[in-house]
Scaffold this motif. Structure first.
Motif, PDB file in Angstrom:
ATOM      1  N   ARG A 126       0.839  -1.196   0.000  1.00  0.00           N
ATOM      2  CA  ARG A 126       0.000   0.000   0.000  1.00  0.00           C
ATOM      3  C   ARG A 126       0.875   1.246   0.000  1.00  0.00           C
ATOM      4  NH1 ARG A 126      -4.362  -0.041   4.545  1.00  0.00           N
ATOM      5  NH2 ARG A 126      -5.021  -1.793   3.249  1.00  0.00           N
ATOM      6  N   ARG A 127       0.727   2.076  -1.037  1.00  0.00           N
ATOM      7  CA  ARG A 127       1.541   3.289  -1.170  1.00  0.00           C
ATOM      8  C   ARG A 127       0.676   4.452  -1.650  1.00  0.00           C
ATOM      9  NH1 ARG A 127       7.126   1.840  -4.247  1.00  0.00           N
ATOM     10  NH2 ARG A 127       7.655   3.902  -3.400  1.00  0.00           N
ATOM     11  N   THR A 128       0.971   5.652  -1.146  1.00  0.00           N
ATOM     12  CA  THR A 128       0.220   6.852  -1.501  1.00  0.00           C
ATOM     13  C   THR A 128       1.168   8.032  -1.675  1.00  0.00           C
ATOM     14  OG1 THR A 128      -1.738   6.126  -0.259  1.00  0.00           O
ATOM     15  CG2 THR A 128      -1.571   8.471  -0.754  1.00  0.00           C
ATOM     16  N   CYS A 129       0.908   8.845  -2.682  1.00  0.00           N
ATOM     17  CA  CYS A 129       1.668  10.074  -2.891  1.00  0.00           C
ATOM     18  C   CYS A 129       0.696  11.248  -2.967  1.00  0.00           C
ATOM     19  CB  CYS A 129       2.492  10.009  -4.178  1.00  0.00           C
ATOM     20  SG  CYS A 129       3.653  11.405  -4.359  1.00  0.00           S
ATOM     21  N   SER A 130       1.096  12.382  -2.398  1.00  0.00           N
ATOM     22  CA  SER A 130       0.239  13.563  -2.381  1.00  0.00           C
ATOM     23  C   SER A 130       0.946  14.774  -2.978  1.00  0.00           C
ATOM     24  CB  SER A 130      -0.178  13.889  -0.943  1.00  0.00           C
ATOM     25  OG  SER A 130      -1.020  12.887  -0.418  1.00  0.00           O
ATOM     26  N   TRP A 131       0.165  15.615  -3.628  1.00  0.00           N
ATOM     27  CA  TRP A 131       0.619  16.909  -4.122  1.00  0.00           C
ATOM     28  C   TRP A 131      -0.424  17.935  -3.675  1.00  0.00           C
ATOM     29  CZ3 TRP A 131       0.459  12.414  -6.849  1.00  0.00           C
ATOM     30  CH2 TRP A 131       1.650  11.945  -7.438  1.00  0.00           C
ATOM     31  N   SER A 145      -3.145   6.625  -4.861  1.00  0.00           N
ATOM     32  CA  SER A 145      -2.895   5.502  -3.950  1.00  0.00           C
ATOM     33  C   SER A 145      -2.975   4.176  -4.693  1.00  0.00           C
ATOM     34  CB  SER A 145      -3.915   5.497  -2.805  1.00  0.00           C
ATOM     35  OG  SER A 145      -3.807   6.662  -2.022  1.00  0.00           O
ATOM     36  N   TYR A 146      -2.081   3.249  -4.306  1.00  0.00           N
ATOM     37  CA  TYR A 146      -2.119   1.877  -4.809  1.00  0.00           C
ATOM     38  C   TYR A 146      -2.339   0.936  -3.626  1.00  0.00           C
ATOM     39  CZ  TYR A 146       0.156   3.580  -9.103  1.00  0.00           C
ATOM     40  OH  TYR A 146       0.459   4.252 -10.263  1.00  0.00           O
ATOM     41  N   GLU A 147      -3.146  -0.079  -3.859  1.00  0.00           N
ATOM     42  CA  GLU A 147      -3.310  -1.132  -2.858  1.00  0.00           C
ATOM     43  C   GLU A 147      -3.297  -2.481  -3.572  1.00  0.00           C
ATOM     44  OE1 GLU A 147      -6.144  -2.607   0.851  1.00  0.00           O
ATOM     45  OE2 GLU A 147      -6.810  -0.975  -0.453  1.00  0.00           O
ATOM     46  N   ILE A 148      -2.443  -3.385  -3.106  1.00  0.00           N
ATOM     47  CA  ILE A 148      -2.355  -4.726  -3.674  1.00  0.00           C
ATOM     48  C   ILE A 148      -3.022  -5.694  -2.699  1.00  0.00           C
ATOM     49  CG2 ILE A 148      -0.818  -6.525  -4.548  1.00  0.00           C
ATOM     50  CD1 ILE A 148      -0.700  -3.872  -6.103  1.00  0.00           C
ATOM     51  N   VAL A 149      -4.028  -6.416  -3.182  1.00  0.00           N
ATOM     52  CA  VAL A 149      -4.726  -7.382  -2.336  1.00  0.00           C
ATOM     53  C   VAL A 149      -4.413  -8.799  -2.793  1.00  0.00           C
ATOM     54  CG1 VAL A 149      -6.555  -5.778  -1.706  1.00  0.00           C
ATOM     55  CG2 VAL A 149      -6.814  -7.163  -3.740  1.00  0.00           C
ATOM     56  N   GLU A 150      -4.936  -9.784  -2.047  1.00  0.00           N
ATOM     57  CA  GLU A 150      -4.466 -11.158  -2.232  1.00  0.00           C
ATOM     58  C   GLU A 150      -4.922 -11.823  -3.525  1.00  0.00           C
ATOM     59  OE1 GLU A 150      -8.060 -11.310   0.614  1.00  0.00           O
ATOM     60  OE2 GLU A 150      -6.314 -10.023   0.223  1.00  0.00           O
ATOM     61  N   SER A 151      -6.000 -11.349  -4.147  1.00  0.00           N
ATOM     62  CA  SER A 151      -6.477 -12.007  -5.372  1.00  0.00           C
ATOM     63  C   SER A 151      -7.359 -11.058  -6.172  1.00  0.00           C
ATOM     64  CB  SER A 151      -7.276 -13.270  -5.018  1.00  0.00           C
ATOM     65  OG  SER A 151      -8.465 -12.924  -4.331  1.00  0.00           O
ATOM     66  N   ASP A 152      -7.627 -11.450  -7.419  1.00  0.00           N
ATOM     67  CA  ASP A 152      -8.549 -10.685  -8.261  1.00  0.00           C
ATOM     68  C   ASP A 152      -9.927 -10.608  -7.620  1.00  0.00           C
ATOM     69  OD1 ASP A 152      -6.367 -10.802  -9.918  1.00  0.00           O
ATOM     70  OD2 ASP A 152      -7.502 -11.355 -11.717  1.00  0.00           O
ATOM     71  N   ALA A 153     -10.363 -11.740  -7.055  1.00  0.00           N
ATOM     72  CA  ALA A 153     -11.698 -11.801  -6.451  1.00  0.00           C
ATOM     73  C   ALA A 153     -11.802 -10.843  -5.268  1.00  0.00           C
ATOM     74  CB  ALA A 153     -12.008 -13.227  -6.007  1.00  0.00           C
ATOM     75  N   ALA A 154     -10.761 -10.782  -4.447  1.00  0.00           N
ATOM     76  CA  ALA A 154     -10.771  -9.879  -3.294  1.00  0.00           C
ATOM     77  C   ALA A 154     -10.777  -8.419  -3.745  1.00  0.00           C
ATOM     78  CB  ALA A 154      -9.556 -10.150  -2.411  1.00  0.00           C
ATOM     79  N   ALA A 155     -10.021  -8.119  -4.804  1.00  0.00           N
ATOM     80  CA  ALA A 155      -9.989  -6.759  -5.328  1.00  0.00           C
ATOM     81  C   ALA A 155     -11.351  -6.366  -5.908  1.00  0.00           C
ATOM     82  CB  ALA A 155      -8.912  -6.630  -6.399  1.00  0.00           C
ATOM     83  N   GLN A 156     -11.977  -7.294  -6.600  1.00  0.00           N
ATOM     84  CA  GLN A 156     -13.301  -7.025  -7.171  1.00  0.00           C
ATOM     85  C   GLN A 156     -14.326  -6.765  -6.073  1.00  0.00           C
ATOM     86  OE1 GLN A 156     -14.255  -6.425 -10.120  1.00  0.00           O
ATOM     87  NE2 GLN A 156     -16.482  -6.558  -9.958  1.00  0.00           N
ATOM     88  N   LYS A 157     -14.260  -7.538  -4.990  1.00  0.00           N
ATOM     89  CA  LYS A 157     -15.192  -7.356  -3.876  1.00  0.00           C
ATOM     90  C   LYS A 157     -15.002  -5.988  -3.229  1.00  0.00           C
ATOM     91  CE  LYS A 157     -16.568  -9.319   0.577  1.00  0.00           C
ATOM     92  NZ  LYS A 157     -16.309 -10.381   1.589  1.00  0.00           N
ATOM     93  N   SER A 158     -13.731  -5.609  -2.983  1.00  0.00           N
ATOM     94  CA  SER A 158     -13.442  -4.318  -2.380  1.00  0.00           C
ATOM     95  C   SER A 158     -13.891  -3.174  -3.293  1.00  0.00           C
ATOM     96  CB  SER A 158     -11.934  -4.197  -2.098  1.00  0.00           C
ATOM     97  OG  SER A 158     -11.614  -2.949  -1.546  1.00  0.00           O
ATOM     98  N   TYR A 159     -13.655  -3.343  -4.588  1.00  0.00           N
ATOM     99  CA  TYR A 159     -14.061  -2.337  -5.569  1.00  0.00           C
ATOM    100  C   TYR A 159     -15.575  -2.125  -5.538  1.00  0.00           C
ATOM    101  CZ  TYR A 159     -14.956  -0.309 -10.213  1.00  0.00           C
ATOM    102  OH  TYR A 159     -15.402   0.482 -11.239  1.00  0.00           O
ATOM    103  N   LEU A 206      -5.708  -2.133  -6.769  1.00  0.00           N
ATOM    104  CA  LEU A 206      -6.700  -1.064  -6.716  1.00  0.00           C
ATOM    105  C   LEU A 206      -5.973   0.278  -6.759  1.00  0.00           C
ATOM    106  CD1 LEU A 206      -9.008  -2.474  -3.909  1.00  0.00           C
ATOM    107  CD2 LEU A 206      -9.526  -2.391  -6.358  1.00  0.00           C
ATOM    108  N   VAL A 207      -6.429   1.161  -7.632  1.00  0.00           N
ATOM    109  CA  VAL A 207      -5.862   2.503  -7.749  1.00  0.00           C
ATOM    110  C   VAL A 207      -6.943   3.504  -7.360  1.00  0.00           C
ATOM    111  CG1 VAL A 207      -4.723   4.162  -9.256  1.00  0.00           C
ATOM    112  CG2 VAL A 207      -4.420   1.706  -9.661  1.00  0.00           C
TER     113      VAL A 207
END
Length: 248
Positions: A126-131, A145-159, A206-207
């Motif tokens: 998980r990383r974030t940059c601000s301006w 912000s970027y967030e890497i989750v454990e699977s495509d399915a988990a990312a889809q659910k969070s989305y 996730l972006v």
């Protein structure tokens, strides 16, 4: 996934020239501790001796019958499935290098194009940059912000959960596997702040792009069209590092 909490200059509390110190933090759950116990070798040896020489010892005929039974079993019955969950990315790219300098100059006039990365408890996932900058009376803030989750399915659910929480927006075509944008207006002490959020899913990544602005002279906010287009432009650039060879 929930979006990162907004700083003091965000939509819930309109920013002011003296309120430009922001602190962010993120956390990830600690891994579970795993333990295992081994039986004493003496017990296993005694059990093996009892089975081979005691009243329950297997006879040659029984062994032959068991071998034929095992040989006739399908492979799936003797070996568990080992297919891994679909996952394209194992680490987040650098957020401060995700948006072109000319885009930063256009969206956040007066800001340092290098940006400032927010400390994270797990910068791999998980990383974030601000301006942000105040030029004259105009204030602008941009987060990537970027967030890497454990699977495509988990990312889809969070989305989907985030899209449901931030209703009133619309799909953004042609960006990642899924894209969504929403713009909201907040007013505090007669000062308006307009904020646009764009969420993009690319496989298990996730972006999230957040872009907002205020005018402290007129107390008005930039137009919804300006904020929405700016957020979408930044999101499209932020997705590029993932699509251009960022897979694990």
């Amino acid at each position: 996934m929930r979006l990162a909490s907004r700083p003091q200059c965000g939509p819930r509390s309109a920013p002011s020239p003296t309120k430009c110190a922001h602190v962010r933090s993120s956390s990830l759950p600690l891994p579970l501790a795993l333990t295992a116990r081994l039986s004493p070798v003496v017990v296993l040896a005694a059990a093996g001796w009892a089975m081979s020489s005691g009243p329950f010892a297997a006879t040659p005929a029984a062994e032959h019958k068991e071998e034929r039974k095992t040989a006739n079993q399908p492979a799936s019955a003797s070996a568990p499935a080992t297919a891994a969950a679909s996952k394209a990315y194992s680490a987040a790219p650098s957020p401060c290098a995700s948006v072109a300098k000319k885009t930063i100059t256009s969206l956040v006039p007066g800001a340092k194009t290098a940006g400032k990365e927010i400390p994270s408890t797990d910068a791999k996932l998980r990383r974030t940059c601000s301006w942000n900058a105040l030029k004259g009376y105009d204030y602008r803030w941009l987060d990537v912000s970027y967030e890497i989750v454990e699977s495509d399915a988990a990312a889809q659910k969070s989305y989907q959960e985030t899209v449901s929480e931030k209703s009133g927006g619309g799909e953004v075509p042609g960006v990642g596997d899924s894209g969504y944008s929403v713009v909201n207006l907040a007013t505090e002490d007669k000062q308006q702040t307009r904020e646009g959020v764009v969420l993009v899913r690319v496989s298990n990544a996730l972006v999230t792009v957040t872009y907002n602005g205020s005018d402290f002279e007129t107390k008005k906010a930039p137009s919804a069209d300006e904020i929405n287009k700016g957020a979408i432009k930044a999101a499209k650039e932020a997705v590029a590092p993932l699509q251009d060879g960022g897979k694990s």
